[in-house]
Design an enzyme around this catalytic site. Structure first.
Site, PDB file in Angstrom:
ATOM      1  N   SER A  56       0.843  -1.197   0.000  1.00 19.40           N
ATOM      2  CA  SER A  56       0.000   0.000   0.000  1.00 19.40           C
ATOM      3  C   SER A  56       0.875   1.243   0.000  1.00 19.40           C
ATOM      4  O   SER A  56       2.031   1.199   0.437  1.00 19.40           O
ATOM      5  CB  SER A  56      -0.879   0.011   1.256  1.00 19.40           C
ATOM      6  N   TYR A  74      -1.721  -1.239  10.675  1.00 21.24           N
ATOM      7  CA  TYR A  74      -1.828  -1.571   9.248  1.00 21.24           C
ATOM      8  C   TYR A  74      -0.633  -1.039   8.450  1.00 21.24           C
ATOM      9  O   TYR A  74      -0.033  -1.754   7.638  1.00 21.24           O
ATOM     10  CB  TYR A  74      -3.137  -0.997   8.703  1.00 21.24           C
TER      11      TYR A  74
HETATM   12  P1  NAD Z   1     -11.277  -6.289  -0.004  1.00 22.40           P
HETATM   13  O1  NAD Z   1     -11.945  -6.192   1.304  1.00 22.40           O
HETATM   14  O2  NAD Z   1     -12.128  -6.417  -1.195  1.00 22.40           O
HETATM   15  O3  NAD Z   1     -10.225  -7.477  -0.008  1.00 22.40           O
HETATM   16  C1  NAD Z   1      -9.542  -7.887   1.149  1.00 22.40           C
HETATM   17  C2  NAD Z   1      -9.758  -9.378   1.279  1.00 22.40           C
HETATM   18  O4  NAD Z   1      -8.909  -9.895   2.319  1.00 22.40           O
HETATM   19  C3  NAD Z   1     -11.159  -9.770   1.683  1.00 22.40           C
HETATM   20  O5  NAD Z   1     -11.979  -9.934   0.563  1.00 22.40           O
HETATM   21  C4  NAD Z   1     -10.942 -11.086   2.426  1.00 22.40           C
HETATM   22  O6  NAD Z   1     -11.266 -12.168   1.598  1.00 22.40           O
HETATM   23  C5  NAD Z   1      -9.455 -11.119   2.701  1.00 22.40           C
HETATM   24  N1  NAD Z   1      -9.191 -11.386   4.112  1.00 22.40           N
HETATM   25  C6  NAD Z   1      -9.141 -10.520   5.137  1.00 22.40           C
HETATM   26  N2  NAD Z   1      -8.886 -11.173   6.285  1.00 22.40           N
HETATM   27  C7  NAD Z   1      -8.749 -12.488   5.963  1.00 22.40           C
HETATM   28  C8  NAD Z   1      -8.466 -13.661   6.693  1.00 22.40           C
HETATM   29  N3  NAD Z   1      -8.247 -13.627   8.026  1.00 22.40           N
HETATM   30  N4  NAD Z   1      -8.428 -14.845   6.036  1.00 22.40           N
HETATM   31  C9  NAD Z   1      -8.660 -14.903   4.703  1.00 22.40           C
HETATM   32  N5  NAD Z   1      -8.912 -13.816   3.955  1.00 22.40           N
HETATM   33  C10 NAD Z   1      -8.955 -12.637   4.578  1.00 22.40           C
HETATM   34  O7  NAD Z   1     -10.347  -4.989  -0.110  1.00 22.40           O
HETATM   35  P2  NAD Z   1      -9.129  -4.615  -1.078  1.00 22.40           P
HETATM   36  O8  NAD Z   1      -8.975  -3.159  -0.903  1.00 22.40           O
HETATM   37  O9  NAD Z   1      -9.293  -5.177  -2.415  1.00 22.40           O
HETATM   38  O10 NAD Z   1      -7.890  -5.303  -0.336  1.00 22.40           O
HETATM   39  C11 NAD Z   1      -6.938  -6.098  -1.012  1.00 22.40           C
HETATM   40  C12 NAD Z   1      -5.556  -5.667  -0.608  1.00 22.40           C
HETATM   41  O11 NAD Z   1      -5.325  -4.342  -1.060  1.00 22.40           O
HETATM   42  C13 NAD Z   1      -5.277  -5.649   0.892  1.00 22.40           C
HETATM   43  O12 NAD Z   1      -4.031  -6.240   1.168  1.00 22.40           O
HETATM   44  C14 NAD Z   1      -5.226  -4.172   1.212  1.00 22.40           C
HETATM   45  O13 NAD Z   1      -4.393  -3.919   2.320  1.00 22.40           O
HETATM   46  C15 NAD Z   1      -4.668  -3.612  -0.065  1.00 22.40           C
HETATM   47  N6  NAD Z   1      -4.873  -2.184  -0.303  1.00 22.40           N
HETATM   48  C16 NAD Z   1      -6.121  -1.665  -0.465  1.00 22.40           C
HETATM   49  C17 NAD Z   1      -6.254  -0.300  -0.688  1.00 22.40           C
HETATM   50  C18 NAD Z   1      -7.612   0.343  -0.881  1.00 22.40           C
HETATM   51  O14 NAD Z   1      -7.713   1.574  -0.856  1.00 22.40           O
HETATM   52  N7  NAD Z   1      -8.679  -0.403  -1.074  1.00 22.40           N
HETATM   53  C19 NAD Z   1      -5.140   0.524  -0.760  1.00 22.40           C
HETATM   54  C20 NAD Z   1      -3.882  -0.047  -0.596  1.00 22.40           C
HETATM   55  C21 NAD Z   1      -3.762  -1.390  -0.377  1.00 22.40           C
END
Ligand code: NAD
Ligand code: MG
Length: 302
Positions: free
Chosen positions: A195, A208
């Site tokens: 991130s 985080y």
């Molecule tokens: P999202 O909620 O759609 O995806 C995150 C997924 O993590 C969930 O769908 C879930 O299946 C999984 N998860 C969480 N805890 C879990 C556990 N204990 N066991 C199994 N699965 C688990 O959100 P997203 O934003 O697509 O997140 C994906 C990645 O992107 C993450 O690593 C997040 O940190 C990163 N990210 C997101 C953003 C943003 O703004 N959305 C920005 C930077 C980084």
């Protein structure tokens, strides 16, 4: 703008003006981990737009957090590029996972759904063996699942919360990757979702942000270790993206509705807009790309 009465995302694919559409999102909140299919507007995972050109033909990929958001966009794109895909997610996300599985299968690709909690080391091991067995091997591993729960005061951050964030974001990629290595041959690719928080940590994402910095070091260290074995490792560092993570405790409710508004482009990214980075890193075209991190931050940079 989309509504919850349709399965169509509110925008899809390449747009001529990258400033559009401007966020004007209703305030909304779900319990973690949240369902993308209940968001308004629906995130765009590329359901109707992503077009493949065979860049991952015959590859076999495991994507954690592949039910929604960035992982779902990668899963759909990988299938459209010719890959068979296994996705992991939490059991309560089955509804989102079913949609992704159906889209992978619609491409004539093998889709494997493996629900389970990555905070459990034994599950991480079994996840990899189920994926490798179901797919007949493994070429691409995407460590993408993540936990983000904001906390305004360090005194209020419990050990349980801190531990859950560490387990999901730091331990699980270690456990899954260690279990996957015996299956990965020269040419394989490991991708981790970090991130912008790795470089610009928010005051309310103390735990985080540290895990996301760890994710960058994961890619840089492991890339050096695995280069002699012909395995590449890279990190993706998104800025604000419109996903369930943000409206299920990742941000305060009012901030989540305005997620991305302060970026130079004036909006959050949609998950589909990250898919090309994951596809490139997974593909043989990236044969000299390893130990790198890639931003997509809406103009603010990393
Ligand atoms: P999202 O909620 O759609 O995806 C995150 C997924 O993590 C969930 O769908 C879930 O299946 C999984 N998860 C969480 N805890 C879990 C556990 N204990 N066991 C199994 N699965 C688990 O959100 P997203 O934003 O697509 O997140 C994906 C990645 O992107 C993450 O690593 C997040 O940190 C990163 N990210 C997101 C953003 C943003 O703004 N959305 C920005 C930077 C980084
Ligand atoms: Mg999800």
């Amino acid at each position: 703008m989309s509504s919850d009465t349709t399965d169509q995302p509110f925008r899809s694919g390449a747009i001529e003006d990258p400033r559009l559409p401007r966020p004007d999102f209703p305030k909304q909140e779900q319990p973690a981990p949240g369902l993308a299919s209940r968001m308004d507007p629906l995130p765009d995972h590329g359901e109707t737009s992503y077009r493949g050109t065979g860049r991952l033909s015959g590859k076999r990929a495991l994507i954690t957090g592949g039910d929604s958001g960035i992982g779902a966009a990668a899963a759909i794109a990988f299938a459209r590029e010719g890959a068979d895909v296994a996705i992991n997610y939490l059991p309560e996300e089955q509804e989102d996972a079913d949609k992704v599985i159906a889209l992978i299968e619609a491409e004539g690709r093998k889709a494997i759904a493996i629900p389970g909690d990555l905070r459990d080391e034994a599950f991480c091991k079994s996840l990899v063996s189920q994926a490798a067995e179901g797919l007949g091997g493994l070429d691409v591993l995407v460590n993408n699942a993540g936990r983000q729960q904001f906390c305004e005061k360090l005194e209020d951050l419990t050990t349980e919360d801190f531990d859950a964030t560490m387990k999901t974001n730091v331990y699980a990629p270690f456990w899954v990757t260690r279990a996957a290595l015996p299956h990965l041959k020269p040419g394989a690719s490991i991708i981790i979702t970090s991130s912008v928080q790795a470089f610009s940590p928010s005051d309310i994402l103390f735990d985080y942000a540290q895990t996301k910095a760890a994710n960058v070091a994961f890619a840089q260290s492991l890339a050096k270790q695995l280069a002699p074995r012909g395995i590449r490792v890279n990190a993706v560092c998104p800025g604000p993206f419109w996903t369930a993570l943000q409206i299920s405790g990742g941000q305060p409710t009012e901030k989540a509705a305005e997620h991305g508004k302060k970026q130079p482009l004036g909006r959050p990214g949609q998950p589909v807009e990250l898919a090309p980075i994951y596809v490139l890193l997974a593909s043989d075209e990236a044969s000299y790309i390893t130990g790198e991190y890639f931003g997509s931050v809406g103009g603010a940079g990393l």
